[in-house]
Design an enzyme around this catalytic site. Structure first.
Site, PDB file in Angstrom:
ATOM      1  N   VAL A  16       0.837  -1.206   0.000  1.00 47.91           N
ATOM      2  CA  VAL A  16       0.000   0.000   0.000  1.00 47.91           C
ATOM      3  C   VAL A  16       0.874   1.260   0.000  1.00 47.91           C
ATOM      4  O   VAL A  16       0.651   2.190  -0.782  1.00 47.91           O
ATOM      5  CB  VAL A  16      -0.983   0.011   1.194  1.00 47.91           C
ATOM      6  CG1 VAL A  16      -1.772   1.311   1.236  1.00 47.91           C
ATOM      7  CG2 VAL A  16      -1.920  -1.186   1.121  1.00 47.91           C
ATOM      8  N   GLU A 130     -10.568   5.637   5.669  1.00 49.40           N
ATOM      9  CA  GLU A 130     -11.416   5.063   4.617  1.00 49.40           C
ATOM     10  C   GLU A 130     -10.906   3.708   4.152  1.00 49.40           C
ATOM     11  O   GLU A 130     -11.690   2.807   3.862  1.00 49.40           O
ATOM     12  CB  GLU A 130     -11.486   6.034   3.431  1.00 49.40           C
ATOM     13  CG  GLU A 130     -12.462   5.654   2.335  1.00 49.40           C
ATOM     14  CD  GLU A 130     -13.907   5.605   2.846  1.00 49.40           C
ATOM     15  OE1 GLU A 130     -14.341   4.483   3.140  1.00 49.40           O
ATOM     16  OE2 GLU A 130     -14.571   6.645   2.942  1.00 49.40           O
ATOM     17  N   ILE A 137     -13.477   1.029  -1.494  1.00 54.33           N
ATOM     18  CA  ILE A 137     -14.903   1.386  -1.483  1.00 54.33           C
ATOM     19  C   ILE A 137     -15.155   2.507  -0.488  1.00 54.33           C
ATOM     20  O   ILE A 137     -14.854   2.360   0.692  1.00 54.33           O
ATOM     21  CB  ILE A 137     -15.775   0.170  -1.071  1.00 54.33           C
ATOM     22  CG1 ILE A 137     -15.475  -1.021  -1.961  1.00 54.33           C
ATOM     23  CG2 ILE A 137     -17.246   0.540  -1.113  1.00 54.33           C
ATOM     24  CD1 ILE A 137     -16.193  -2.300  -1.524  1.00 54.33           C
ATOM     25  N   GLU A 191      -2.804 -15.443   1.426  1.00 49.56           N
ATOM     26  CA  GLU A 191      -1.490 -15.576   2.030  1.00 49.56           C
ATOM     27  C   GLU A 191      -1.128 -17.058   2.166  1.00 49.56           C
ATOM     28  O   GLU A 191      -1.991 -17.925   2.082  1.00 49.56           O
ATOM     29  CB  GLU A 191      -1.494 -14.976   3.437  1.00 49.56           C
ATOM     30  CG  GLU A 191      -2.220 -13.677   3.540  1.00 49.56           C
ATOM     31  CD  GLU A 191      -1.291 -12.517   3.790  1.00 49.56           C
ATOM     32  OE1 GLU A 191      -0.120 -12.758   4.130  1.00 49.56           O
ATOM     33  OE2 GLU A 191      -1.748 -11.369   3.626  1.00 49.56           O
ATOM     34  N   LYS A 206     -13.290  -5.720  10.152  1.00 52.98           N
ATOM     35  CA  LYS A 206     -13.980  -4.692   9.364  1.00 52.98           C
ATOM     36  C   LYS A 206     -15.422  -4.510   9.858  1.00 52.98           C
ATOM     37  O   LYS A 206     -15.937  -3.400   9.914  1.00 52.98           O
ATOM     38  CB  LYS A 206     -13.954  -5.081   7.891  1.00 52.98           C
ATOM     39  CG  LYS A 206     -12.531  -5.052   7.309  1.00 52.98           C
ATOM     40  CD  LYS A 206     -12.463  -5.755   5.966  1.00 52.98           C
ATOM     41  CE  LYS A 206     -11.064  -5.703   5.375  1.00 52.98           C
ATOM     42  NZ  LYS A 206     -10.939  -6.575   4.173  1.00 52.98           N
TER      43      LYS A 206
END
Lengths: 431, 431
Positions: A16, A130, A137, A191, A206
């Site tokens: 990321v 976010e 999303i 993974e 989440k």
């Protein structure tokens, strides 16, 4: 438009972080044109400075993350290290120093969200995340802002791309669980140790974050009941299709009652979703979050829940937001950490169920089996029977029933002489 | 939490305004708990004060809308009158008076958006319009904020519930266009004069608003090419299904090139959408907006695009936002009205096409027809032929072709002696 420079301190430079560095380089001019902001990377904290990173000059790299959050030339902190420590301490220190923080760290927020939200409010800085709920999303901003007046009753999400990819392969190509998992691993969707994904821990984190936002109460990872997908079989998928369902791993957060009686249920488990439900059409590694509000009705948010560039895109949106707020000396309202939610345990939650039994093929068996359902107050919506030589298969779909009653039904069924086996048990989503 | 009172001036009290009054009454306590805001209606401007309104005491009603926007006791204005005047003048006057404005008025924004955005920026007040683009679906906030750093390349939306309801009835129940329209009218989904919906004007206004936000350039209703659904036949739907498509009325906004060469194409027309595309699963009166970004990938936002309560829910979200901003003396960044966009005309846009021809059933016809495609540089992706007695039907799907070339192909086909008729022509959405 005159450009005001904003200097970013990046903590972590994995997939990321690396994608974010690239994206900022690609989009810097366009962002300056649109917003008047000139984004620049000031410092990048990495585990090993020896490894070279494309697009980053070596003198930006440091192994001293604490120095980055204390550097007065850094305006905004982006945390993409993951895990709880040292991410938590670094974020707290950055906010104490008046720096807004963007994080993609779902594990941290699902465990220590209230502490962090409180610290952001106390410091009067942005804490934006976010990317932590469903990747690219935009779901956090709608829950935090657009739906602040809405009475949100339930959220159901496909929020793990790995498991949705596996279930899609199983449903569309007839792969068994092991084959589909292997393919997901070869493609880098899963993974080497897939436990966090396939057993529902990732989806559970989440779910805790989204439940906290939607219901304004503190829900933590440990509040979430979860079952994974490793027991889902080809036979289950075939029955689901025959009955008009798709099997999806859903994270479900619901609220019951109001005021001091309010309870929240949060769970992750494989679910049979009606084929014409919008969630049934979410394929491959895509994610979607389905929100039901009393006035807004049904809403769904669909997109990429993982991956370097999609996740970095969500981080970049937050980064611009925080930078613009800095310029205006304002910040987002942080969600109140809220009081710890009163959690309704899984035993007390209601669902419809799919049950697949193998029984002796002899007269009176169905009556005996049906009697067990009846004794526990579980009402049957539909039943199909098929012959299996000297045995028979009974497939039931129940009406809404309490988990405790259903489990009691299953226990008693297992003890019946005429029941050879309870082949599967899965929760069914209604309309 | 201490509650700060916020007094609302409501302009218009039709289905959205009435639902908002109800919703505020239902949710006031919960909103005060969550946000510390005590929302109250201070004044409601209506056309006729004689009509009684449930939940509103008569002394709140006035027929003098101008007095409401000039009333110093009113903190926030909600405009749900619709149409251009007097809504435009009232909003401008309210903002000049330092009052934030929430509007659900797509016609006004699609025609005069830049003027209003400019006035809001000059006055330093919020101008929020979540309800104007896709009803209850939170799409404005994601486009304005979450995706501000994203390179959005294309938006495709099912943004009119009436036409989606009609097309769903035609596809699932075999109704013809007139029957389905009649049913939509009986159910209140379609107006007595359905032109604005079925001919694509309503969808076009929403496309202009979304294109302006997504691409940061001024796109107005008059820039949008549109075709309605009144020519869509059962035969088209049957062919679409056979070929693996659903027919949807799509609003499409695309950007081409960068910098000074940048052009924007905006159009509304019936489209064949692949059955496994997320938009294909959007049924009944539901809406959805599909956004493609360079880094974020594919995103979709789904929900109710119309209706009193869903629309009021979006207005309420904006209202809370504006009220909280007032308390912080901050406001949202307004989208730059931007320079007028350079619009790429429909003739220059590219699409794949579905063509349904009736031809003489004689040797050499296919070669003659194919030759016409070839002469205009239109490449054929697939063809199916079926006998119709002395005639035959040829169904073509083309590769991407320019509209102008396709239209030239169709003109020449019509002039061929062997072509009895061009039964239909529809654009096809690719992957």
């Amino acid at each position: 438009m005159t450009s005001s420079p904003v200097t970013i301190g990046l903590l972590g430079c994995g997939s990321v972080g690396g994608a974010l560095v690239e994206l900022i380089a690609e989009r810097a001019d366009a962002i300056a044109d649109t917003t008047g902001l000139r984004l620049g990377i000031g410092s990048v904290a990495v585990r090993s400075a020896a490894k070279s990173r494309s697009g980053l000059s070596d003198d930006l790299l440091t192994t001293d993350a604490r120095a980055v959050v204390n550097d007065p030339t850094i305006d905004v902190i982006v945390e993409v290290i993951g895990g709880i420590e040292p991410a938590r301490e670094l974020i707290l220190e950055a906010m104490k120093n008046g720096k807004p923080v963007i994080t993609a760290n779902k594990e941290l927020l699902a465990n220590c969200g209230a502490e962090l939200y409180g610290a952001a409010a106390a410091a009067g800085v942005d804490l934006l995340f976010e990317a932590a709920a469903a990747g690219a999303i935009p779901i956090v901003r709608p829950l935090r802002e657009s739906l602040l007046g809405e009475d949100v009753r339930r959220i159901m999400g496909i929020v793990n791309g790995t498991t949705n990819y596996i279930l899609t392969k199983m449903a569309e190509e007839g792969a068994d669980y092991g084959e589909a998992l292997g393919e997901a691993q070869r493609l880098g969707y899963a993974e080497r140790d897939p436990t966090a994904d396939v057993e529902g821990f990732d989806a559970g984190a989440k779910a805790a974050i989204m439940a906290s936002l939607a219901f304004g109460a503190r829900v933590v990872a440990g509040d979430v009941y979860h079952e994974g997908i490793s027991e889902v079989s080809q036979a289950d998928i075939a029955f689901a299709h025959r009955l008009g369902y798709e099997i999806k791993l859903l994270a479900i957060a619901e609220v019951f009652g109001t005021g001091t009686d309010r309870e929240i249920g949060v769970r992750v488990h494989p679910s049979m979703v009606p084929a014409d439900h919008p969630l049934a059409a979410v394929r491959d590694s895509y994610n979607a979050v389905f929100v039901e509000g009393a006035a807004a009705g049904q809403l769904m948010f669909y997109g990429r829940g993982a991956g370097g560039r999609p996740t970095a895109s969500a981080v970049l949106g937050d980064l611009i937001d925080a930078a613009l707020n800095l310029g205006q000396r304002s910040h987002r309202r942080v969600p109140g950490g809220g009081q710890p939610a009163k959690i309704r345990p899984i035993d007390e939650l209601e669902s419809a169920y799919y049950l697949n039994l193998e029984v002796d093929d002899s007269p009176g068996v169905l009556a005996e089996v049906a009697g067990v359902f009846g004794r526990h107050g579980v009402s049957i919506r539909s039943m199909e029977q098929e012959g299996l030589g000297r045995e028979a298969r009974l497939v039931f779909i129940t009406h809404l029933a309490r988990e405790r009653d259903l489990q009691a039904t299953v226990s008693e069924l297992r003890s019946l002489g005429v029941v050879t086996g309870v082949r599967s048990l899965m929760r069914v989503i209604g309309e």
